[in-house]
Design a protein around this motif. Sequence first.
Motif, PDB file in Angstrom:
ATOM      1  N   TYR A 139     -49.701 -10.388 -37.547  1.00  0.00           N
ATOM      2  CA  TYR A 139     -51.109 -10.648 -37.856  1.00  0.00           C
ATOM      3  C   TYR A 139     -51.368 -10.281 -39.311  1.00  0.00           C
ATOM      4  CZ  TYR A 139     -51.043  -5.629 -36.813  1.00  0.00           C
ATOM      5  OH  TYR A 139     -50.724  -4.287 -36.790  1.00  0.00           O
ATOM      6  N   THR A 140     -52.188 -11.045 -39.977  1.00  0.00           N
ATOM      7  CA  THR A 140     -52.595 -10.819 -41.375  1.00  0.00           C
ATOM      8  C   THR A 140     -51.419 -10.421 -42.278  1.00  0.00           C
ATOM      9  OG1 THR A 140     -53.228  -8.487 -41.028  1.00  0.00           O
ATOM     10  CG2 THR A 140     -54.947 -10.155 -40.689  1.00  0.00           C
ATOM     11  N   GLY A 141     -50.288 -11.076 -42.100  1.00  0.00           N
ATOM     12  CA  GLY A 141     -49.122 -10.772 -42.932  1.00  0.00           C
ATOM     13  C   GLY A 141     -48.399  -9.494 -42.551  1.00  0.00           C
ATOM     14  N   ARG A 142     -48.791  -8.861 -41.481  1.00  0.00           N
ATOM     15  CA  ARG A 142     -48.148  -7.623 -41.019  1.00  0.00           C
ATOM     16  C   ARG A 142     -47.389  -7.897 -39.732  1.00  0.00           C
ATOM     17  NH1 ARG A 142     -52.173  -2.949 -42.601  1.00  0.00           N
ATOM     18  NH2 ARG A 142     -53.311  -4.049 -44.222  1.00  0.00           N
ATOM     19  N   LYS A 143     -46.531  -6.957 -39.387  1.00  0.00           N
ATOM     20  CA  LYS A 143     -45.839  -7.040 -38.101  1.00  0.00           C
ATOM     21  C   LYS A 143     -45.684  -5.635 -37.550  1.00  0.00           C
ATOM     22  CE  LYS A 143     -41.237  -7.045 -40.152  1.00  0.00           C
ATOM     23  NZ  LYS A 143     -40.011  -7.781 -40.358  1.00  0.00           N
ATOM     24  N   ASP A 144     -45.623  -5.550 -36.238  1.00  0.00           N
ATOM     25  CA  ASP A 144     -45.318  -4.269 -35.607  1.00  0.00           C
ATOM     26  C   ASP A 144     -44.640  -4.528 -34.272  1.00  0.00           C
ATOM     27  OD1 ASP A 144     -47.370  -4.500 -33.534  1.00  0.00           O
ATOM     28  OD2 ASP A 144     -48.846  -3.709 -34.939  1.00  0.00           O
ATOM     29  N   TYR A 145     -44.093  -3.464 -33.731  1.00  0.00           N
ATOM     30  CA  TYR A 145     -43.358  -3.516 -32.466  1.00  0.00           C
ATOM     31  C   TYR A 145     -44.021  -2.532 -31.518  1.00  0.00           C
ATOM     32  CZ  TYR A 145     -39.980  -5.327 -35.841  1.00  0.00           C
ATOM     33  OH  TYR A 145     -39.374  -6.029 -36.851  1.00  0.00           O
ATOM     34  N   GLU A 146     -44.071  -2.902 -30.235  1.00  0.00           N
ATOM     35  CA  GLU A 146     -44.832  -2.100 -29.281  1.00  0.00           C
ATOM     36  C   GLU A 146     -44.206  -2.196 -27.891  1.00  0.00           C
ATOM     37  OE1 GLU A 146     -49.597  -2.066 -28.197  1.00  0.00           O
ATOM     38  OE2 GLU A 146     -48.679  -3.906 -28.909  1.00  0.00           O
ATOM     39  N   LEU A 147     -44.309  -1.108 -27.164  1.00  0.00           N
ATOM     40  CA  LEU A 147     -43.898  -1.073 -25.763  1.00  0.00           C
ATOM     41  C   LEU A 147     -45.116  -0.687 -24.939  1.00  0.00           C
ATOM     42  CD1 LEU A 147     -41.485  -1.143 -23.699  1.00  0.00           C
ATOM     43  CD2 LEU A 147     -41.406   1.349 -23.984  1.00  0.00           C
ATOM     44  N   GLU A 148     -45.407  -1.467 -23.881  1.00  0.00           N
ATOM     45  CA  GLU A 148     -46.545  -1.189 -23.004  1.00  0.00           C
ATOM     46  C   GLU A 148     -46.056  -1.069 -21.563  1.00  0.00           C
ATOM     47  OE1 GLU A 148     -49.463  -4.290 -23.191  1.00  0.00           O
ATOM     48  OE2 GLU A 148     -50.016  -3.843 -25.257  1.00  0.00           O
ATOM     49  N   LEU A 149     -46.681  -0.176 -20.837  1.00  0.00           N
ATOM     50  CA  LEU A 149     -46.433  -0.062 -19.399  1.00  0.00           C
ATOM     51  C   LEU A 149     -47.779  -0.129 -18.688  1.00  0.00           C
ATOM     52  CD1 LEU A 149     -44.551   0.501 -16.957  1.00  0.00           C
ATOM     53  CD2 LEU A 149     -45.048   2.942 -17.304  1.00  0.00           C
ATOM     54  N   GLU A 150     -47.948  -1.150 -17.834  1.00  0.00           N
ATOM     55  CA  GLU A 150     -49.166  -1.273 -17.035  1.00  0.00           C
ATOM     56  C   GLU A 150     -48.867  -0.747 -15.641  1.00  0.00           C
ATOM     57  OE1 GLU A 150     -52.413  -4.645 -15.746  1.00  0.00           O
ATOM     58  OE2 GLU A 150     -51.326  -4.899 -17.635  1.00  0.00           O
ATOM     59  N   VAL A 151     -49.731   0.177 -15.172  1.00  0.00           N
ATOM     60  CA  VAL A 151     -49.491   0.878 -13.904  1.00  0.00           C
ATOM     61  C   VAL A 151     -50.733   0.809 -13.020  1.00  0.00           C
ATOM     62  CG1 VAL A 151     -47.814   2.459 -14.949  1.00  0.00           C
ATOM     63  CG2 VAL A 151     -50.235   3.104 -14.867  1.00  0.00           C
ATOM     64  N   THR A 152     -50.574   1.212 -11.771  1.00  0.00           N
ATOM     65  CA  THR A 152     -51.711   1.260 -10.855  1.00  0.00           C
ATOM     66  C   THR A 152     -52.235   2.683 -10.676  1.00  0.00           C
ATOM     67  OG1 THR A 152     -50.169   1.372  -9.004  1.00  0.00           O
ATOM     68  CG2 THR A 152     -51.033  -0.805  -9.572  1.00  0.00           C
ATOM     69  N   ASP A 153     -51.428   3.697 -11.002  1.00  0.00           N
ATOM     70  CA  ASP A 153     -51.836   5.096 -10.884  1.00  0.00           C
ATOM     71  C   ASP A 153     -51.682   5.772 -12.238  1.00  0.00           C
ATOM     72  OD1 ASP A 153     -50.743   8.124 -10.335  1.00  0.00           O
ATOM     73  OD2 ASP A 153     -52.342   7.552  -8.947  1.00  0.00           O
ATOM     74  N   ALA A 154     -52.785   6.289 -12.775  1.00  0.00           N
ATOM     75  CA  ALA A 154     -52.784   6.844 -14.133  1.00  0.00           C
ATOM     76  C   ALA A 154     -51.847   8.043 -14.285  1.00  0.00           C
ATOM     77  CB  ALA A 154     -54.209   7.232 -14.540  1.00  0.00           C
ATOM     78  N   ASP A 155     -51.905   8.995 -13.359  1.00  0.00           N
ATOM     79  CA  ASP A 155     -51.129  10.226 -13.512  1.00  0.00           C
ATOM     80  C   ASP A 155     -49.627   9.990 -13.403  1.00  0.00           C
ATOM     81  OD1 ASP A 155     -53.456  11.681 -13.905  1.00  0.00           O
ATOM     82  OD2 ASP A 155     -53.677  12.143 -11.765  1.00  0.00           O
TER      83      ASP A 155
END
Length: 193
Positions: A139-155
């Motif tokens: 985006y806007t000439g920048r780049k980044d790398y990311e890891l996401e974890l989507e869960v059903t229980d927060a704790d």
Amino acid sequence: MTHLEIEYKTLLNKDEFNRLAAHFSHIPPVTQTNYYFDSPDFQLKAHRMSMRIRTFSDRAELTLKIPSTVGNLEHNLDFSLPQAKEIIKSGQIPACFIRDLIEDKGIRPDDLAVFGHLTTIRRENQTAMGLLALDYNFYTGRKDYELELEVTDADSGKKRFADFLDQNAITFKYAKSKIARLTSSLRAEKKLP
């Protein structure tokens, strides 16, 4: 469709991204572009809400995120790609329950317009701990790398995410939301007030 989104994320350096990419090599990447909407005076942001249209190669999805006690309530509505392109171009949100939710907060949907976009090349894998996504964003000439974890229980999700990072020798690096990173980059370039 509405669901509760609880996710944990970290930014990655290029080495960490490449090491994790080896675990995802069997998963075909999907390219998606998020077009973010707000009013000129950022009324959605003032209400801690965010709205985007996410386009894929063959479809699109309108999403409104509203903070909840834990995570965000995510309201989604599917569109065809031509419909989505027209909404992106015109800024006109059609009559739908998402438009109603915006109006309920006292925000005029007709004041909304796209203020920026971010493209992600994503590999997603459903695991025992939750939905794991490895993202390369630009985006806007920048780049980044990311890891996401989507869960059903927060704790338990938070613990599993921390354990996964430890097992893969990844140092946690706080990741603002994609919309916040895009907004910051646009402000840095003086393209937003």
